[in-house]
Design an enzyme around this catalytic site. Structure first.
Site, short mmCIF file in Angstrom:
data_model
loop_
_atom_site.label_atom_id
_atom_site.label_comp_id
_atom_site.label_asym_id
_atom_site.label_seq_id
_atom_site.Cartn_x
_atom_site.Cartn_y
_atom_site.Cartn_z
N GLY A 133 71.09 29.43 61.57
CA GLY A 133 70.60 30.27 60.48
C GLY A 133 69.73 29.57 59.45
O GLY A 133 69.76 29.93 58.26
N SER A 134 68.91 28.59 59.87
CA SER A 134 68.04 27.96 58.87
C SER A 134 66.94 28.91 58.40
O SER A 134 66.53 28.87 57.23
CB SER A 134 67.46 26.64 59.39
OG SER A 134 66.46 26.86 60.35
N ARG B 5 74.50 46.38 77.81
CA ARG B 5 73.59 46.19 76.68
C ARG B 5 73.55 47.43 75.79
O ARG B 5 73.47 47.33 74.56
CB ARG B 5 72.16 45.91 77.18
CG ARG B 5 71.97 44.49 77.61
CD ARG B 5 70.53 44.20 77.97
NE ARG B 5 70.45 42.97 78.72
CZ ARG B 5 70.37 41.76 78.16
NH1 ARG B 5 70.34 41.61 76.86
NH2 ARG B 5 70.32 40.68 78.92
N MET C 238 69.43 35.46 69.77
CA MET C 238 69.09 35.04 71.13
C MET C 238 69.56 36.03 72.20
O MET C 238 69.99 35.62 73.28
CB MET C 238 69.62 33.63 71.40
CG MET C 238 69.14 32.59 70.42
SD MET C 238 67.35 32.57 70.14
CE MET C 238 66.86 31.32 71.32
N LEU D 127 66.60 42.50 73.74
CA LEU D 127 66.92 43.86 73.30
C LEU D 127 66.25 44.87 74.24
O LEU D 127 65.13 44.64 74.71
CB LEU D 127 66.43 44.07 71.87
CG LEU D 127 67.16 43.18 70.85
CD1 LEU D 127 66.40 43.12 69.53
CD2 LEU D 127 68.59 43.68 70.61
N HIS E 290 59.12 33.33 66.39
CA HIS E 290 59.17 32.56 67.63
C HIS E 290 58.48 31.22 67.39
O HIS E 290 57.42 31.16 66.76
CB HIS E 290 58.47 33.33 68.75
CG HIS E 290 58.53 32.63 70.07
ND1 HIS E 290 59.69 32.58 70.82
CD2 HIS E 290 57.61 31.90 70.74
CE1 HIS E 290 59.46 31.86 71.91
NE2 HIS E 290 58.21 31.45 71.88
N ASP F 71 58.98 38.47 73.43
CA ASP F 71 58.04 37.70 72.61
C ASP F 71 56.63 38.31 72.60
O ASP F 71 55.63 37.59 72.52
CB ASP F 71 58.01 36.23 73.05
CG ASP F 71 59.36 35.56 72.85
OD1 ASP F 71 60.07 35.93 71.90
OD2 ASP F 71 59.73 34.68 73.65
N GLU G 266 58.19 27.52 59.95
CA GLU G 266 58.90 28.80 60.13
C GLU G 266 59.48 29.24 58.78
O GLU G 266 59.43 30.42 58.42
CB GLU G 266 60.04 28.65 61.15
CG GLU G 266 59.55 28.42 62.57
CD GLU G 266 60.71 28.41 63.57
OE1 GLU G 266 61.61 29.27 63.48
OE2 GLU G 266 60.70 27.53 64.45
C1 GAR Z 1 64.09 29.07 65.40
O1 GAR Z 1 63.31 27.96 65.76
C2 GAR Z 1 63.47 30.35 65.94
O2 GAR Z 1 62.07 30.33 65.91
C3 GAR Z 1 63.98 30.36 67.35
O3 GAR Z 1 65.31 29.94 67.25
C4 GAR Z 1 65.43 29.05 66.14
C5 GAR Z 1 66.55 29.55 65.26
O4 GAR Z 1 66.83 28.61 64.28
N1 GAR Z 1 63.87 31.66 67.94
C6 GAR Z 1 63.56 31.87 69.21
O5 GAR Z 1 63.36 30.98 70.00
C7 GAR Z 1 63.46 33.33 69.60
N2 GAR Z 1 62.76 33.48 70.84
P1 GAR Z 1 67.66 29.01 62.98
O6 GAR Z 1 68.96 29.64 63.47
O7 GAR Z 1 67.91 27.71 62.29
O8 GAR Z 1 66.84 29.98 62.17
#
Ligand code: GAR
Length: 218
Positions: free
Chosen positions: A15-16, A68, A93, A96, A112, A148, A177
């Site tokens: 969850g950053s 699902r 992850m 959907l 992404h 994506d 991000e």
């Molecule tokens: C992030 O890098 C995000 O872009 C990626 O997962 C990570 C989650 O990090 N998402 C994907 O790859 C989706 N296809 P976080 O939990 O620290 O936000």
């Protein structure tokens, strides 16, 4: 729509990006608020971040559902119950279904860690290094049923440097991000984003075109 755009943030892990949104929303000038954080994984680190910020949380464990469709209908119920107007996927992850995506069409965004449409899917940074490209980055986009895919809202590019491994590259991308996700949410909350012919058109008057950045500037 009230004064602040109401967000439901969906996570699966640390969850950053959620934290970046929590930080942005803590400033009075930010036009959106997180009304619920929902995880499909019970131990997800992001749940603690949400709780620490006093945000309501819910866990909808996909493993508890036979398919699902039933998982997603619980997910939708949680989102609707929170009053959220925009669904923000932040490291969520699970793929959907088209039914869910269409239900939330143009009210569902994702981040992404690549410059889409390049490097869709998992293990992005490893594949970027294998391909030998000089730049990579991250993308915030509206979600469409294909993985994506969807209209691009904001992108940031970063260089791939000699000596990079997947971890150093991931860290460089992640920093961006955390910049572009709050920016994209702000643009939407300020009503500056329109989807037309599958393009996200941005009214960036006064913002100086921040929707695409190269970091560091060349
Ligand atoms: C992030 O890098 C995000 O872009 C990626 O997962 C990570 C989650 O990090 N998402 C994907 O790859 C989706 N296809 P976080 O939990 O620290 O936000």
């Amino acid at each position: 729509m009230g004064e602040y755009l109401k967000l439901a943030v969906l996570i699966s892990g640390r969850g950053s990006n959620l934290q970046a949104l929590i930080g942005a929303a803590a400033t009075a000038a930010f036009p959106a608020e997180i009304v619920r954080v929902i995880s499909n994984v019970s131990g997800a680190g992001g749940l603690e971040r949400a709780a620490a910020a006093g945000i309501s949380t819910a866990v909808v464990p996909h493993r508890d559902y036979p398919d699902r469709e039933s998982f997603e209908s619980s997910l939708s119920e949680e989102i609707l119950g929170s009053g959220a107007e925009l669904v923000v996927l932040a490291g969520f992850m699970r793929l959907l279904t088209a039914t869910f995506v269409e239900e939330w069409r143009d009210r569902l965004i994702n981040i992404h860690p690549s410059l889409l449409p390049a490097f869709k899917g998992l293990h992005t940074h490893e594949r970027v290094l294998e391909a030998g490209v000089r730049y990579t980055g991250c993308t915030v986009h509206y979600v469409r049923p294909e993985m994506d895919e969807g209209p691009v809202i904001v992108q940031a590019a970063v260089p791939v440097l000699p000596g990079d491994d997947a971890d150093t590259l991931a860290a460089r991308v992640l920093e961006q991000e955390h910049v572009i996700y709050p920016l994209a949410v702000r643009l939407i909350a300020e009503n500056r984003v329109r989807v037309k012919a599958e393009r996200a058109l941005i009214d960036d008057a006064g913002l100086g075109a921040p929707v695409a950045t190269i970091n560091p500037a060349p």
